[in-house]
Design an enzyme around this catalytic site. Structure first.
Site, PDB file in Angstrom:
ATOM      1  N   ARG A 181     -11.097 -32.939  17.361  1.00  0.00           N
ATOM      2  CA  ARG A 181     -11.204 -33.814  18.539  1.00  0.00           C
ATOM      3  C   ARG A 181     -10.629 -35.213  18.317  1.00  0.00           C
ATOM      4  O   ARG A 181      -9.926 -35.720  19.192  1.00  0.00           O
ATOM      5  CB  ARG A 181     -12.653 -33.885  19.036  1.00  0.00           C
ATOM      6  CG  ARG A 181     -13.202 -32.512  19.491  1.00  0.00           C
ATOM      7  CD  ARG A 181     -14.536 -32.636  20.202  1.00  0.00           C
ATOM      8  NE  ARG A 181     -14.384 -33.294  21.484  1.00  0.00           N
ATOM      9  CZ  ARG A 181     -14.682 -34.536  21.727  1.00  0.00           C
ATOM     10  NH1 ARG A 181     -15.215 -35.295  20.792  1.00  0.00           N
ATOM     11  NH2 ARG A 181     -14.457 -35.047  22.909  1.00  0.00           N
TER      12      ARG A 181
ATOM     13  N   GLU B 260     -21.880 -24.275  34.798  1.00  0.00           N
ATOM     14  CA  GLU B 260     -21.269 -23.918  33.525  1.00  0.00           C
ATOM     15  C   GLU B 260     -21.284 -25.078  32.538  1.00  0.00           C
ATOM     16  O   GLU B 260     -20.230 -25.493  32.049  1.00  0.00           O
ATOM     17  CB  GLU B 260     -19.814 -23.484  33.768  1.00  0.00           C
ATOM     18  CG  GLU B 260     -19.671 -22.377  34.795  1.00  0.00           C
ATOM     19  CD  GLU B 260     -18.233 -22.143  35.234  1.00  0.00           C
ATOM     20  OE1 GLU B 260     -17.922 -21.007  35.628  1.00  0.00           O
ATOM     21  OE2 GLU B 260     -17.426 -23.089  35.189  1.00  0.00           O
ATOM     22  N   PRO B 261     -22.451 -25.619  32.225  1.00  0.00           N
ATOM     23  CA  PRO B 261     -22.472 -26.726  31.262  1.00  0.00           C
ATOM     24  C   PRO B 261     -22.127 -26.230  29.865  1.00  0.00           C
ATOM     25  O   PRO B 261     -22.524 -25.136  29.472  1.00  0.00           O
ATOM     26  CB  PRO B 261     -23.923 -27.215  31.318  1.00  0.00           C
ATOM     27  CG  PRO B 261     -24.713 -26.008  31.707  1.00  0.00           C
ATOM     28  CD  PRO B 261     -23.817 -25.203  32.629  1.00  0.00           C
ATOM     29  N   GLY B 262     -21.373 -27.005  29.133  1.00  0.00           N
ATOM     30  CA  GLY B 262     -21.043 -26.664  27.754  1.00  0.00           C
ATOM     31  C   GLY B 262     -21.439 -27.816  26.844  1.00  0.00           C
ATOM     32  O   GLY B 262     -22.487 -27.806  26.188  1.00  0.00           O
ATOM     33  N   ARG B 263     -20.606 -28.845  26.874  1.00  0.00           N
ATOM     34  CA  ARG B 263     -20.784 -30.003  25.999  1.00  0.00           C
ATOM     35  C   ARG B 263     -22.193 -30.608  26.066  1.00  0.00           C
ATOM     36  O   ARG B 263     -22.786 -30.945  25.042  1.00  0.00           O
ATOM     37  CB  ARG B 263     -19.771 -31.078  26.407  1.00  0.00           C
ATOM     38  CG  ARG B 263     -19.673 -32.275  25.474  1.00  0.00           C
ATOM     39  CD  ARG B 263     -18.792 -33.363  26.092  1.00  0.00           C
ATOM     40  NE  ARG B 263     -17.540 -32.836  26.582  1.00  0.00           N
ATOM     41  CZ  ARG B 263     -16.405 -32.792  25.872  1.00  0.00           C
ATOM     42  NH1 ARG B 263     -16.375 -33.279  24.652  1.00  0.00           N
ATOM     43  NH2 ARG B 263     -15.308 -32.285  26.396  1.00  0.00           N
TER      44      ARG B 263
ATOM     45  N   CYS C 139      -2.340 -32.423   5.134  1.00  0.00           N
ATOM     46  CA  CYS C 139      -1.076 -33.152   5.028  1.00  0.00           C
ATOM     47  C   CYS C 139      -0.475 -33.438   6.393  1.00  0.00           C
ATOM     48  O   CYS C 139       0.529 -32.842   6.788  1.00  0.00           O
ATOM     49  CB  CYS C 139      -0.117 -32.370   4.144  1.00  0.00           C
ATOM     50  SG  CYS C 139      -0.812 -32.136   2.520  1.00  0.00           S
TER      51      CYS C 139
ATOM     52  N   GLY D 205     -19.034 -29.912  32.860  1.00  0.00           N
ATOM     53  CA  GLY D 205     -18.324 -31.178  32.746  1.00  0.00           C
ATOM     54  C   GLY D 205     -19.167 -32.410  32.531  1.00  0.00           C
ATOM     55  O   GLY D 205     -18.629 -33.499  32.310  1.00  0.00           O
TER      56      GLY D 205
HETATM   57  C1  LIG Z   1     -14.540 -26.056  29.746  1.00  0.00           C
HETATM   58  C2  LIG Z   1     -15.141 -25.526  30.981  1.00  0.00           C
HETATM   59  C3  LIG Z   1     -16.503 -25.726  31.232  1.00  0.00           C
HETATM   60  C4  LIG Z   1     -17.406 -26.529  30.335  1.00  0.00           C
HETATM   61  O1  LIG Z   1     -17.088 -27.860  30.309  1.00  0.00           O
HETATM   62  P1  LIG Z   1     -18.075 -28.902  29.564  1.00  0.00           P
HETATM   63  O2  LIG Z   1     -17.414 -30.192  29.769  1.00  0.00           O
HETATM   64  O3  LIG Z   1     -18.161 -28.507  28.153  1.00  0.00           O
HETATM   65  O4  LIG Z   1     -19.390 -28.825  30.267  1.00  0.00           O
HETATM   66  C5  LIG Z   1     -17.035 -25.150  32.371  1.00  0.00           C
HETATM   67  N1  LIG Z   1     -16.270 -24.423  33.223  1.00  0.00           N
HETATM   68  C6  LIG Z   1     -14.948 -24.219  33.009  1.00  0.00           C
HETATM   69  C7  LIG Z   1     -14.183 -23.406  33.979  1.00  0.00           C
HETATM   70  C8  LIG Z   1     -14.343 -24.768  31.892  1.00  0.00           C
HETATM   71  O5  LIG Z   1     -13.049 -24.576  31.694  1.00  0.00           O
END
Ligand SMILES: *Cc1c(COP(=O)(O)O)cnc(C)c1O
Length: 432
Positions: A324, A285-288, A356, A251
């Site tokens: 997005r 759980e970093p993603g973004r 469209c 997050g």
């Molecule tokens: C989407 C998600 C993440 C990653 O979130 P980011 O904002 O991309 O870091 C981590 N854990 C869970 C459970 C998620 O649903």
């Protein structure tokens, strides 16, 4: 102070910069990439990806931890392989993601499985792969997991996802830790659920999980949520439930425009002291924050249209390539590939695609220097939730993905063909 300002630079930096009058990705002019693979295309920087992963990993070095990259942000198997080579695991949310992760060589012992709607089939696949654990979101899921584990003849390792009821102060679509959210188990019912979980024969309760939302730009919501988790872990331990893992989710936000989100080090400094005496392994759980600023979407201007009320820049990328802006009203900076364009007079424009739909835009009411057909643009910070959310709407083939490393262009996903568009479709005999 000194250290923090250095790490600030390290994590906010990315490898898309103007050099010799044009935008480069690492040592490669983006215009050359566009020429080679065509537009639109996604371009990722290897160096940025690795630096971001290491900044996150390094920030938490004082605590035993596993980074489970949230692969829903970017699930190309080359990106996953790169992460795995850095030592990363992944956070998966479907059987398809499990398949990708295993293909990419991610260790099952570093895979955590989240999501409110895991099917029995997906659970079975994950048990067979022997993933590290399931992040369970409801008692109904717990029962289902127990049954499937029994039928496979194994015990499922489980963390219960609690919903700490904390406002992450982000977009409602990406806010997940409030009472009204579909995610997790209400904090005040947590003890009950943990007791149920530990009574089930084929469940091995090992952890507590929380994830409160995405694109967080303050550290306070993390701290509040972690404090609740720490309290819960204490209560569980006193009930004889031995928690070995605490998963604090992902997050952490990134800079799209002028946000100044906390750095991984800031997050670590704030939460590590709360966790260090718990005698647990931390999962994140970093993603973004890993991939967001490591990628761009490159697009070409097709037409300029001066409407009565405003000017439209029509480009060859659309909402099906990057949703997005349409979905969240998200802001993505738009830069011309040629630096000289920045000197041109500015106009208020909408940058729109060929789809469209009125909702098809990449930028709205944006002040941009004058651009002409043929000019190339980069939609910045498109590495996370970009390609993965792409669709074939309007029968538009999905665009290629390219990874740049050491001055070389690696196509890690080819542009789809028209034949790809109809793959799996058949015309039943009665229509012949
Ligand atoms: C989407 C998600 C993440 C990653 O979130 P980011 O904002 O991309 O870091 C981590 N854990 C869970 C459970 C998620 O649903």
């Amino acid at each position: 102070m000194q250290v923090s300002s250095i790490s600030t630079k390290i994590c906010r930096m990315h490898n898309f910069e103007y050099r010799h009058g044009e935008l480069y990705c690492e040592q490669v002019p983006v215009s050359r990439i566009a020429k080679e693979v065509g537009t639109p295309c996604y371009v990722y920087s290897y160096t940025t990806l690795v630096r971001h992963y290491r900044a996150y990993d390094g920030a938490f070095k004082s605590i035993p931890h596993v980074i489970a990259f949230a692969m829903k942000a970017n699930s190309n198997i080359a990106i996953l392989r790169l992460m795995a080579k850095e030592g990363s695991g992944v956070d998966i949310v479907s059987g398809g993601e499990l398949f990708r992760a295993l293909k990419a060589g991610v260790l099952p012992s570093k895979i955590v499985f989240a999501g409110v709607g895991k099917s029995a089939e997906e659970i079975r696949e994950a048990l067979k792969a022997d993933v590290l654990m399931f992040n369970v979101e409801s008692s109904a899921e717990l029962q289902a997991l127990n049954e499937v584990a029994a039928s496979v003849g194994t015990k499922a390792r489980v963390a219960l996802r609690i919903n700490p009821d904390i406002d992450p102060k982000t977009h409602p679509y990406i806010s997940t830790g409030l009472k009204k959210s579909k995610f997790g188990i209400a904090a005040d019912r947590a003890l009950e659920e943990f007791a149920l979980a530990s009574s089930l024969a084929n469940i091995d309760v090992v952890g507590v999980h929380k994830h409160i939302g995405s694109q967080l730009t303050e550290v306070t919501p993390f701290v509040e949520a972690v404090k609740k988790v720490v309290k819960l872990v204490g209560a569980l331990k006193s009930q004889g439930i031995n928690i070995r893992y605490v998963n604090i989710g992902g997050g952490l936000g990134i800079t799209y425009s002028d946000e100044t989100p906390p750095l991984p080090q800031d997050l670590a400094d704030a939460v590590s002291p709360l966790l260090k005496d718990l005698n647990i392994t931390l999962i994140m759980e970093p993603g973004r924050v890993i991939v967001g600023n490591a990628g761009i979407l490159v697009t070409k201007v097709l037409y300029r249209k001066d409407g009565e009320a405003k000017r439209f820049i029509i480009v060859d990328a659309a909402m099906n390539d990057l949703i997005r802006p349409s979905l969240y009203g998200a802001y993505h900076e738009i830069r011309p590939l040629s630096e000289a364009v920045l000197q041109r007079p500015k106009h208020h424009v909408d940058v729109v695609g060929p789809v469209c739909e009125s909702g098809d835009f990449l930028a709205k009411d944006r002040s941009l220097p004058e651009v002409n057909p043929g000019d190339m643009l980069a939609v910045m910070s498109a590495g996370a939730y970009g390609f993965v959310m792409a669709s074939n709407y309007n029968s538009r083939p999905r665009v290629p993905e390219v990874l740049i490393k050491d001055g070389e262009i690696h196509v890690i996903k080819a542009r789809e063909t028209y034949e790809d568009l109809i793959k799996g479709e058949t015309i039943p005999a009665f229509l012949n």
